[in-house]
Design a protein around this motif. Structure first.
Motif, PDB file in Angstrom:
ATOM      1  N   THR A 100       0.853  -1.191   0.000  1.00  0.00           N
ATOM      2  CA  THR A 100       0.000   0.000   0.000  1.00  0.00           C
ATOM      3  C   THR A 100       0.883   1.234   0.000  1.00  0.00           C
ATOM      4  OG1 THR A 100      -1.797  -1.116   1.167  1.00  0.00           O
ATOM      5  CG2 THR A 100      -1.706   1.283   1.372  1.00  0.00           C
ATOM      6  N   LEU A 101       0.587   2.183  -0.879  1.00  0.00           N
ATOM      7  CA  LEU A 101       1.372   3.419  -0.954  1.00  0.00           C
ATOM      8  C   LEU A 101       0.561   4.591  -0.416  1.00  0.00           C
ATOM      9  CD1 LEU A 101       2.810   2.970  -4.571  1.00  0.00           C
ATOM     10  CD2 LEU A 101       3.882   2.341  -2.377  1.00  0.00           C
ATOM     11  N   VAL A 102       1.167   5.398   0.434  1.00  0.00           N
ATOM     12  CA  VAL A 102       0.513   6.629   0.902  1.00  0.00           C
ATOM     13  C   VAL A 102       0.994   7.772   0.015  1.00  0.00           C
ATOM     14  CG1 VAL A 102       0.229   8.251   2.827  1.00  0.00           C
ATOM     15  CG2 VAL A 102       0.253   5.777   3.266  1.00  0.00           C
ATOM     16  N   LEU A 103       0.025   8.432  -0.619  1.00  0.00           N
ATOM     17  CA  LEU A 103       0.307   9.500  -1.591  1.00  0.00           C
ATOM     18  C   LEU A 103      -0.578  10.708  -1.268  1.00  0.00           C
ATOM     19  CD1 LEU A 103       0.150   7.158  -4.728  1.00  0.00           C
ATOM     20  CD2 LEU A 103       2.222   8.162  -3.767  1.00  0.00           C
ATOM     21  N   GLN A 104      -0.439  11.786  -2.054  1.00  0.00           N
ATOM     22  CA  GLN A 104      -1.324  12.941  -1.879  1.00  0.00           C
ATOM     23  C   GLN A 104      -2.705  12.589  -2.428  1.00  0.00           C
ATOM     24  OE1 GLN A 104      -0.507  15.561  -0.133  1.00  0.00           O
ATOM     25  NE2 GLN A 104       1.635  14.906   0.079  1.00  0.00           N
ATOM     26  N   ARG A 105      -3.748  12.914  -1.678  1.00  0.00           N
ATOM     27  CA  ARG A 105      -5.101  12.506  -2.045  1.00  0.00           C
ATOM     28  C   ARG A 105      -5.695  13.375  -3.155  1.00  0.00           C
ATOM     29  NH1 ARG A 105     -10.030  14.173   0.198  1.00  0.00           N
ATOM     30  NH2 ARG A 105      -8.887  15.193   1.879  1.00  0.00           N
ATOM     31  N   ASN A 106      -6.320  12.711  -4.114  1.00  0.00           N
ATOM     32  CA  ASN A 106      -7.130  13.401  -5.115  1.00  0.00           C
ATOM     33  C   ASN A 106      -8.458  13.778  -4.456  1.00  0.00           C
ATOM     34  OD1 ASN A 106      -9.061  13.908  -7.251  1.00  0.00           O
ATOM     35  ND2 ASN A 106      -7.642  12.906  -8.659  1.00  0.00           N
ATOM     36  N   GLU A 107      -8.951  14.986  -4.716  1.00  0.00           N
ATOM     37  CA  GLU A 107     -10.176  15.433  -4.030  1.00  0.00           C
ATOM     38  C   GLU A 107     -11.401  14.601  -4.366  1.00  0.00           C
ATOM     39  OE1 GLU A 107     -10.730  19.610  -4.479  1.00  0.00           O
ATOM     40  OE2 GLU A 107      -9.018  20.080  -3.169  1.00  0.00           O
ATOM     41  N   VAL A 185       2.348  -0.997   4.521  1.00  0.00           N
ATOM     42  CA  VAL A 185       1.966   0.395   4.222  1.00  0.00           C
ATOM     43  C   VAL A 185       3.231   1.244   4.148  1.00  0.00           C
ATOM     44  CG1 VAL A 185       0.645   2.422   4.959  1.00  0.00           C
ATOM     45  CG2 VAL A 185      -0.277   0.120   5.371  1.00  0.00           C
ATOM     46  N   LEU A 186       3.460   1.854   2.980  1.00  0.00           N
ATOM     47  CA  LEU A 186       4.676   2.638   2.732  1.00  0.00           C
ATOM     48  C   LEU A 186       4.292   4.084   2.433  1.00  0.00           C
ATOM     49  CD1 LEU A 186       7.811   2.504   2.210  1.00  0.00           C
ATOM     50  CD2 LEU A 186       7.234   2.181  -0.201  1.00  0.00           C
ATOM     51  N   ASP A 187       4.814   5.009   3.218  1.00  0.00           N
ATOM     52  CA  ASP A 187       4.500   6.429   3.051  1.00  0.00           C
ATOM     53  C   ASP A 187       5.512   7.076   2.108  1.00  0.00           C
ATOM     54  OD1 ASP A 187       3.824   9.060   3.259  1.00  0.00           O
ATOM     55  OD2 ASP A 187       3.901   9.157   5.451  1.00  0.00           O
ATOM     56  N   LEU A 188       5.007   7.562   0.964  1.00  0.00           N
ATOM     57  CA  LEU A 188       5.888   8.221  -0.014  1.00  0.00           C
ATOM     58  C   LEU A 188       5.740   9.737   0.033  1.00  0.00           C
ATOM     59  CD1 LEU A 188       5.552   5.917  -3.182  1.00  0.00           C
ATOM     60  CD2 LEU A 188       7.233   5.807  -1.330  1.00  0.00           C
ATOM     61  N   THR A 189       5.061  10.265   1.039  1.00  0.00           N
ATOM     62  CA  THR A 189       4.829  11.714   1.068  1.00  0.00           C
ATOM     63  C   THR A 189       5.885  12.459   1.885  1.00  0.00           C
ATOM     64  OG1 THR A 189       3.424  11.690   3.047  1.00  0.00           O
ATOM     65  CG2 THR A 189       2.320  11.348   0.917  1.00  0.00           C
ATOM     66  N   GLN A 190       6.833  11.725   2.455  1.00  0.00           N
ATOM     67  CA  GLN A 190       7.871  12.378   3.249  1.00  0.00           C
ATOM     68  C   GLN A 190       9.191  12.360   2.475  1.00  0.00           C
ATOM     69  OE1 GLN A 190       7.704  11.136   7.398  1.00  0.00           O
ATOM     70  NE2 GLN A 190       5.776  10.063   7.024  1.00  0.00           N
TER      71      GLN A 190
END
Ligand code: TXA
Ligand code: MG
Length: 348
Positions: A100-107, A185-190
């Motif tokens: 699972t990738l954490v990215l910037q959310r589309n509205e 779960v991998l956070d790519l926003t940092q």
């Protein structure tokens, strides 16, 4: 609400049955379905009311964000924005699969999915039933694990029924899942890639693509904060208290036997190698498989916890596993079930 249990072929899902479930998703309903990791509780991720039903059904705090599931890379733009090149490289190697990738959310993704955060967690599952459902509904599907909040995740449709009967519209019964622990779960926003939850994709495999990726250690911490949504230490828990033992096998087993004697009804999550150690002590045993077979242990873990709960034990004793490969995810789930309490062998 009456729950409809639909048996479906896990290798070649019947399209008429998939269509019934897909229509339910499009109508704003809840459908539980198997993924390769655990069963998910799905709703249309574009529909705020449908998503809020997930939280109600699970008794999950709305501060704990959900994972959005997609069937193709084309759908990723519908879910996330400002997608880094790294996400595509990871997708190429690990999707479809337990990452699972954490990215910037589309509205377009309702904020309820992300507990109000401007990020979003997204993955492409590999299970044929999950993919068929996603294709047929052709909307991103938000789906947490299909258990009641803080209970062990479901690895069979029977587990889902135990927890969520009359709380979901449809359960697609595709038999037992393949992996048995949730996705990584991998956070790519940092600025550095951070593993927020170890899972079905190993850290070693991730490091082949991102050599400097780190594992967030705060999951070892009992402190819950707004910056670590859903990382409550109490999670994946059977009803009985869990004691996690760590250290050299022989001395740990002696500690466990002593502990077992102190309880009226002790249960043990047992490795095959520890076969006879608890004989004659009147303990209830549920087998995890061979200590050297991490895939087997992962696959048995949550159902073994549920099994001991049904035997009404008042304490569950378990030995830790080596923290490599799938072992890191198994250790994490055991640690959370034990609410962070580890009993260490004093000689270890
Ligand atoms: O294998 C899995 O991932 C399963 C199947 C059904 O896909 N799903 C699952 O979902 O385990 P759930 O809701 O039980 O766990 C979601 C995890 C939580 O730890 C949550 O905090 C994290 O993903 N998460 C979701 N959105 C996030 C975000 N925007 N930022 C950080 N963490 C997020
Ligand atoms: Mg869960």
């Amino acid at each position: 609400m009456q729950t409809q249990l639909i048996k479906i072929n896990p290798a070649h899902p019947e399209s008429d049955l998939i269509q019934i479930a897909a229509q339910k998703i499009l109508d704003g309903g809840l459908v539980a379905f198997p993924t390769e990791t655990v069963y998910g509780l799905g709703a249309n991720a574009l529909d705020g009311d449908a998503v809020s039903r997930i939280f109600t059904a699970k008794g999950r705090p709305s501060s704990d964000p959900l994972i959005v599931h997609i069937h193709s890379l084309d759908q990723l733009n519908q879910v996330a924005i400002e997608i880094p090149d790294l996400a595509y490289r990871l997708a190429e190697k690990f999707w479809s699969g337990p990452l699972t990738l954490v990215l910037q959310r589309n509205e377009s993704i309702t904020p309820a999915v992300s507990a109000g955060l401007n990020t979003v967690a997204v993955r492409m599952p590999s299970h044929p039933i999950a993919l068929a459902l996603l294709r047929s509904a052709n909307v991103p599907i938000a789906a947490p694990s299909a258990n009641l909040f803080s209970r062990p995740s479901p690895t069979t449709a029977q587990h889902v029924l135990e927890d969520l009967n009359d709380r979901v519209d449809i359960i697609l019964d595709g038999g037992r899942v393949n992996i048995g622990v949730e996705s990584t779960v991998l956070d790519l926003t940092q600025s550095i890639s951070v593993v927020l939850r170890p899972g079905g994709t190993s850290l070693e495999a991730l490091r082949q693509v991102i050599p400097n990726c780190v594992v967030r250690n705060t999951y070892l911490n009992a402190e819950e904060s707004a910056s670590s949504p859903g990382m409550l230490i109490k999670h994946y828990s059977p009803r009985a208290k869990v004691l996690l033992f760590d250290g050299e096998r022989e001395s740990v087993l002696r500690l466990m036997v002593d502990e077992a004697r102190r309880h009226h009804r002790a249960g043990v999550l047992l490795f095959d190698e520890d076969g006879e150690e608890f004989d004659g002590l009147g303990v209830s045993v549920s087998r995890l498989g061979s200590e050297s077979n991490l895939a087997e242990i992962a696959n048995n873990l949550f159902s073994a916890m549920r099994d001991l709960d049904q035997k009404n034990v008042d304490v569950i004793l378990v030995r830790g596993v080596k923290r490599e490969g799938l072992g890191l995810a198994i250790w994490d789930r055991l640690l959370r079930a034990a609410e962070g309490n580890v009993i260490r062998d004093p000689k270890g």
